[in-house]
Design a protein around this motif. Structure first.
Motif, PDB file in Angstrom:
ATOM      1  N   GLU A  68     -33.327  80.463 -50.665  1.00  0.00           N
ATOM      2  CA  GLU A  68     -32.909  79.615 -51.793  1.00  0.00           C
ATOM      3  C   GLU A  68     -31.691  78.769 -51.415  1.00  0.00           C
ATOM      4  OE1 GLU A  68     -33.396  82.996 -52.113  1.00  0.00           O
ATOM      5  OE2 GLU A  68     -35.349  82.849 -53.112  1.00  0.00           O
ATOM      6  N   GLU A  69     -30.710  79.390 -50.729  1.00  0.00           N
ATOM      7  CA  GLU A  69     -29.530  78.647 -50.285  1.00  0.00           C
ATOM      8  C   GLU A  69     -29.923  77.541 -49.318  1.00  0.00           C
ATOM      9  OE1 GLU A  69     -25.633  81.368 -49.957  1.00  0.00           O
ATOM     10  OE2 GLU A  69     -27.367  82.164 -48.871  1.00  0.00           O
ATOM     11  N   GLU A  72     -31.477  74.682 -51.222  1.00  0.00           N
ATOM     12  CA  GLU A  72     -30.462  73.975 -52.000  1.00  0.00           C
ATOM     13  C   GLU A  72     -29.683  72.993 -51.130  1.00  0.00           C
ATOM     14  OE1 GLU A  72     -26.209  74.979 -54.168  1.00  0.00           O
ATOM     15  OE2 GLU A  72     -27.667  76.605 -53.889  1.00  0.00           O
ATOM     16  N   LYS A  75     -31.790  70.049 -49.708  1.00  0.00           N
ATOM     17  CA  LYS A  75     -31.985  69.002 -50.710  1.00  0.00           C
ATOM     18  C   LYS A  75     -30.731  68.135 -50.836  1.00  0.00           C
ATOM     19  CE  LYS A  75     -34.242  66.906 -53.920  1.00  0.00           C
ATOM     20  NZ  LYS A  75     -35.259  65.948 -53.530  1.00  0.00           N
ATOM     21  N   LYS A  76     -29.554  68.761 -50.810  1.00  0.00           N
ATOM     22  CA  LYS A  76     -28.300  67.997 -50.881  1.00  0.00           C
ATOM     23  C   LYS A  76     -28.160  67.057 -49.692  1.00  0.00           C
ATOM     24  CE  LYS A  76     -25.574  71.265 -53.567  1.00  0.00           C
ATOM     25  NZ  LYS A  76     -24.404  72.163 -53.603  1.00  0.00           N
TER      26      LYS A  76
END
Length: 116
Positions: A68-69, A72, A75-76
């Protein structure tokens, strides 16, 4: 990024070599010593040792990330890359885009015109 850390054109190569060494040592069973990496990075071995220790401290010694990290932050990074690669028409940038364009110029990127 860590709130106490300021990235500049004068320290970016140190950041890259420090985190590269940390990553190599985390993922590889066999790796070179810091004397080798310091020569590659063009810095003193003593500084390499300090940079590696500081990198680990800034990461709070957490070298593994969850899926998940990873998603995240991926995507950034993708969003930031798109903003840098497709800025507003040159000359009408926001302050943030102006900063990104200067950074992009500094790292040798090239502009692509984006028109809505």
């Amino acid at each position: 990024m860590h709130p106490d850390f300021i990235l500049t054109r004068h320290n970016v190569h140190r950041l890259i070599i420090a985190y590269t060494v940390v990553a190599i040592k985390f993922y590889e069973d066999r790796f070179y010593n810091n004397e080798h990496y310091s020569k590659v990075g063009g810095i003193a071995c003593a500084e390499m040792n300090v940079l590696e220790a500081k990198a680990l401290q800034l990461l709070d010694y957490r070298l593994a990330v969850t899926s998940e990290e990873y998603q995240e932050y991926a995507k950034k990074i993708e969003t930031m890359a798109l903003e840098v690669n497709y800025p507003a028409i040159k000359g009408r940038e926001t302050k943030e885009q102006e900063y990104q364009l200067r950074l992009w110029d500094w790292i040798g990127g090239k502009y692509e015109l984006y028109i809505n």
